[in-house]
Design a protein around this motif. Structure first.
Motif, PDB file in Angstrom:
ATOM      1  N   ALA A  93       0.829  -1.211   0.000  1.00  0.00           N
ATOM      2  CA  ALA A  93       0.000   0.000   0.000  1.00  0.00           C
ATOM      3  C   ALA A  93       0.861   1.257   0.000  1.00  0.00           C
ATOM      4  N   ALA A  94       1.927   1.248   0.801  1.00  0.00           N
ATOM      5  CA  ALA A  94       2.801   2.420   0.860  1.00  0.00           C
ATOM      6  C   ALA A  94       3.504   2.656  -0.468  1.00  0.00           C
ATOM      7  N   TYR A  95       3.914   1.586  -1.131  1.00  0.00           N
ATOM      8  CA  TYR A  95       4.576   1.743  -2.425  1.00  0.00           C
ATOM      9  C   TYR A  95       3.602   2.294  -3.463  1.00  0.00           C
ATOM     10  N   GLY A  96       2.362   1.814  -3.423  1.00  0.00           N
ATOM     11  CA  GLY A  96       1.373   2.334  -4.357  1.00  0.00           C
ATOM     12  C   GLY A  96       1.080   3.809  -4.124  1.00  0.00           C
ATOM     13  N   LEU A  97       1.006   4.216  -2.862  1.00  0.00           N
ATOM     14  CA  LEU A  97       0.760   5.629  -2.564  1.00  0.00           C
ATOM     15  C   LEU A  97       1.971   6.495  -2.872  1.00  0.00           C
ATOM     16  N   SER A  98       3.162   5.918  -2.793  1.00  0.00           N
ATOM     17  CA  SER A  98       4.376   6.691  -3.047  1.00  0.00           C
ATOM     18  C   SER A  98       4.674   6.831  -4.533  1.00  0.00           C
ATOM     19  N   ARG A  99       4.445   5.785  -5.293  1.00  0.00           N
ATOM     20  CA  ARG A  99       4.824   5.787  -6.708  1.00  0.00           C
ATOM     21  C   ARG A  99       3.639   5.798  -7.667  1.00  0.00           C
ATOM     22  N   GLY A 100       2.446   5.553  -7.156  1.00  0.00           N
ATOM     23  CA  GLY A 100       1.288   5.464  -8.035  1.00  0.00           C
ATOM     24  C   GLY A 100       0.867   6.812  -8.588  1.00  0.00           C
ATOM     25  N   THR A 101       0.238   6.776  -9.754  1.00  0.00           N
ATOM     26  CA  THR A 101      -0.267   7.990 -10.414  1.00  0.00           C
ATOM     27  C   THR A 101      -1.754   7.862 -10.728  1.00  0.00           C
ATOM     28  N   PHE A 102      -2.451   6.967 -10.031  1.00  0.00           N
ATOM     29  CA  PHE A 102      -3.853   6.710 -10.325  1.00  0.00           C
ATOM     30  C   PHE A 102      -4.729   7.844  -9.797  1.00  0.00           C
ATOM     31  N   ARG A 103      -5.927   7.931 -10.341  1.00  0.00           N
ATOM     32  CA  ARG A 103      -6.875   8.948  -9.915  1.00  0.00           C
ATOM     33  C   ARG A 103      -7.354   8.659  -8.486  1.00  0.00           C
ATOM     34  N   GLY A 104      -7.392   9.677  -7.663  1.00  0.00           N
ATOM     35  CA  GLY A 104      -7.842   9.526  -6.285  1.00  0.00           C
ATOM     36  C   GLY A 104      -6.731   9.180  -5.313  1.00  0.00           C
ATOM     37  N   ARG A 105      -5.461   9.246  -5.765  1.00  0.00           N
ATOM     38  CA  ARG A 105      -4.356   8.893  -4.885  1.00  0.00           C
ATOM     39  C   ARG A 105      -4.269   9.846  -3.695  1.00  0.00           C
ATOM     40  N   ARG A 106      -4.422  11.134  -3.949  1.00  0.00           N
ATOM     41  CA  ARG A 106      -4.342  12.111  -2.867  1.00  0.00           C
ATOM     42  C   ARG A 106      -5.480  11.914  -1.857  1.00  0.00           C
ATOM     43  N   LEU A 107      -6.669  11.617  -2.359  1.00  0.00           N
ATOM     44  CA  LEU A 107      -7.799  11.375  -1.464  1.00  0.00           C
ATOM     45  C   LEU A 107      -7.559  10.124  -0.625  1.00  0.00           C
ATOM     46  N   LEU A 108      -7.034   9.084  -1.254  1.00  0.00           N
ATOM     47  CA  LEU A 108      -6.754   7.849  -0.522  1.00  0.00           C
ATOM     48  C   LEU A 108      -5.675   8.074   0.531  1.00  0.00           C
ATOM     49  N   LEU A 109      -4.667   8.868   0.198  1.00  0.00           N
ATOM     50  CA  LEU A 109      -3.623   9.186   1.171  1.00  0.00           C
ATOM     51  C   LEU A 109      -4.204  10.001   2.332  1.00  0.00           C
ATOM     52  N   ALA A 110      -5.089  10.942   2.026  1.00  0.00           N
ATOM     53  CA  ALA A 110      -5.716  11.743   3.079  1.00  0.00           C
ATOM     54  C   ALA A 110      -6.570  10.869   3.993  1.00  0.00           C
ATOM     55  N   VAL A 111      -7.283   9.922   3.419  1.00  0.00           N
ATOM     56  CA  VAL A 111      -8.092   9.005   4.227  1.00  0.00           C
ATOM     57  C   VAL A 111      -7.197   8.147   5.109  1.00  0.00           C
ATOM     58  N   THR A 112      -6.067   7.698   4.555  1.00  0.00           N
ATOM     59  CA  THR A 112      -5.137   6.880   5.327  1.00  0.00           C
ATOM     60  C   THR A 112      -4.572   7.647   6.507  1.00  0.00           C
ATOM     61  N   VAL A 113      -4.166   8.888   6.268  1.00  0.00           N
ATOM     62  CA  VAL A 113      -3.598   9.701   7.342  1.00  0.00           C
ATOM     63  C   VAL A 113      -4.659  10.044   8.385  1.00  0.00           C
ATOM     64  N   SER A 114      -5.849  10.402   7.932  1.00  0.00           N
ATOM     65  CA  SER A 114      -6.911  10.769   8.875  1.00  0.00           C
ATOM     66  C   SER A 114      -7.370   9.575   9.698  1.00  0.00           C
ATOM     67  N   SER A 115      -7.281   8.371   9.146  1.00  0.00           N
ATOM     68  CA  SER A 115      -7.703   7.186   9.901  1.00  0.00           C
ATOM     69  C   SER A 115      -6.781   6.897  11.079  1.00  0.00           C
ATOM     70  N   ILE A 116      -5.581   7.467  11.054  1.00  0.00           N
ATOM     71  CA  ILE A 116      -4.679   7.297  12.197  1.00  0.00           C
ATOM     72  C   ILE A 116      -5.280   7.915  13.451  1.00  0.00           C
ATOM     73  N   MET A 117      -6.072   8.974  13.277  1.00  0.00           N
ATOM     74  CA  MET A 117      -6.638   9.693  14.415  1.00  0.00           C
ATOM     75  C   MET A 117      -7.895   9.031  14.971  1.00  0.00           C
ATOM     76  N   VAL A 118      -8.381   7.971  14.328  1.00  0.00           N
ATOM     77  CA  VAL A 118      -9.590   7.290  14.796  1.00  0.00           C
ATOM     78  C   VAL A 118      -9.222   6.349  15.940  1.00  0.00           C
ATOM     79  N   PRO A 119      -9.793   6.504  17.131  1.00  0.00           N
ATOM     80  CA  PRO A 119      -9.493   5.591  18.243  1.00  0.00           C
ATOM     81  C   PRO A 119      -9.932   4.169  17.908  1.00  0.00           C
ATOM     82  N   PRO A 120      -9.108   3.181  18.174  1.00  0.00           N
ATOM     83  CA  PRO A 120      -9.481   1.790  17.855  1.00  0.00           C
ATOM     84  C   PRO A 120     -10.753   1.343  18.568  1.00  0.00           C
ATOM     85  N   GLN A 121     -11.049   1.940  19.743  1.00  0.00           N
ATOM     86  CA  GLN A 121     -12.237   1.529  20.485  1.00  0.00           C
ATOM     87  C   GLN A 121     -13.525   1.809  19.713  1.00  0.00           C
TER      88      GLN A 121
END
Length: 277
Positions: A93-121
């Motif tokens: 996943a990290a390689y795809g986000l780092s080297r990929g050029t597909f549509r929606g990559r920035r949105l997917l990266l933003a979702v990935t980063v924002s999901s870090i702030m979601v408490p697991p509970q």
């Protein structure tokens, strides 16, 4: 660096490190001393960590009342599988986000980063409902699969992949290497320090995970070591010596892992900038 160079600054720095190490080790030494004492000695007043004769009674009690070999095997199996699957999924996943050029990559990266702030509970109820729908409750996979998704590890690996020179990959592609070949033969060998550090962090997290295995498993033969030790209770309330013995038994494998991989962890933090992510 702050004190300058010379003998006196080194002595002062060494003394400060010794003081901090002593403060950090004090709770561990106290827990170790408590686990080797009888309960009546531990409950007696005083600041002396050793108040009576040393004994293995607490350890014998835990080993007699609990199924330690089975719980330890479950912890090793689950933590190992979680580590292998998490590293495999996170690196791809990290390689795809780092080297990929597909549509929606920035949105997917933003979702990935924002999901870090979601408490697991917050995810416990939907995850449990999903495990029920898949008929996976009270199985190893119910404990393993929800832990495989690790947005933080994806972000850390992505930051490292961004720093790898793209010219190396372009040279491999010119020679006819496929994208998967470039990832396997170029990117991963250059990423061994960060992959090793991520593996250790994921293993420790999976080993220490208590809440999710406690919720999704009812069979004693499927319990992990932290969950199983929590079921070993005494009829007379809190037993401090026994609790400390159980905590040390659960922490012993992690201490060994850290001792074996200490240099790798320190090297990865120093060379990859992990401490600043």
């Amino acid at each position: 660096m702050l004190l300058g160079h010379g003998r006196l600054p080194r002595v002062l720095a060494g003394g400060a490190l010794v003081v901090f190490a002593a403060l950090w080790l004090t709770p561990f030494v106290w827990a170790l001393a408590t686990s080797f004492q009888q309960e009546q000695d531990v409950a007696s007043p005083g600041l002396n960590p050793i108040k009576g004769a040393l004994t293995l009674e607490s350890y014998r009690t835990i080993l007699d009342r609990g199924n330690i070999p089975v719980w330890a095997f479950n912890s090793v199996l689950i933590a190992t599988l979680v580590t292998v699957l998490t590293v495999a999924v996170s690196t791809l996943a990290a390689y795809g986000l780092s080297r990929g050029t597909f549509r929606g990559r920035r949105l997917l990266l933003a979702v990935t980063v924002s999901s870090i702030m979601v408490p697991p509970q917050l995810l416990i109820v939907p995850l449990f409902q999903q495990m029920l729908a898949l008929d996976l409750v009270d199985t190893y996979w119910a404990v393993i699969l929800p832990q495989v998704v690790a947005p933080m590890m994806v972000f850390i690996l992505k930051r490292f992949f961004d720093a790898i020179p793209r010219e190396l990959e372009e040279a491999a592609r010119i020679d006819g290497a496929s994208e998967l070949r470039v990832f396997w033969s170029i990117v991963l060998p250059l990423s061994r320090p960060i992959v090793a550090a991520v593996s250790v962090f994921v293993f420790i997290g999976a080993w220490n995970n208590f809440l999710w295995p406690f919720i999704v498993t009812n069979d004693p033969d499927l319990m992990t070591l932290p969950v199983g030790l929590a079921t070993v209770k005494d009829a007379y309330g809190v037993v401090y010596a026994q609790n400390m013995a159980g905590a040390l038994l659960a922490a012993a494998p992690l201490i060994l892992v850290f001792l074996f991989f200490q240099r790798r962890i320190v090297k990865s933090v120093a060379t990859t900038g992990l401490g600043g992510t």
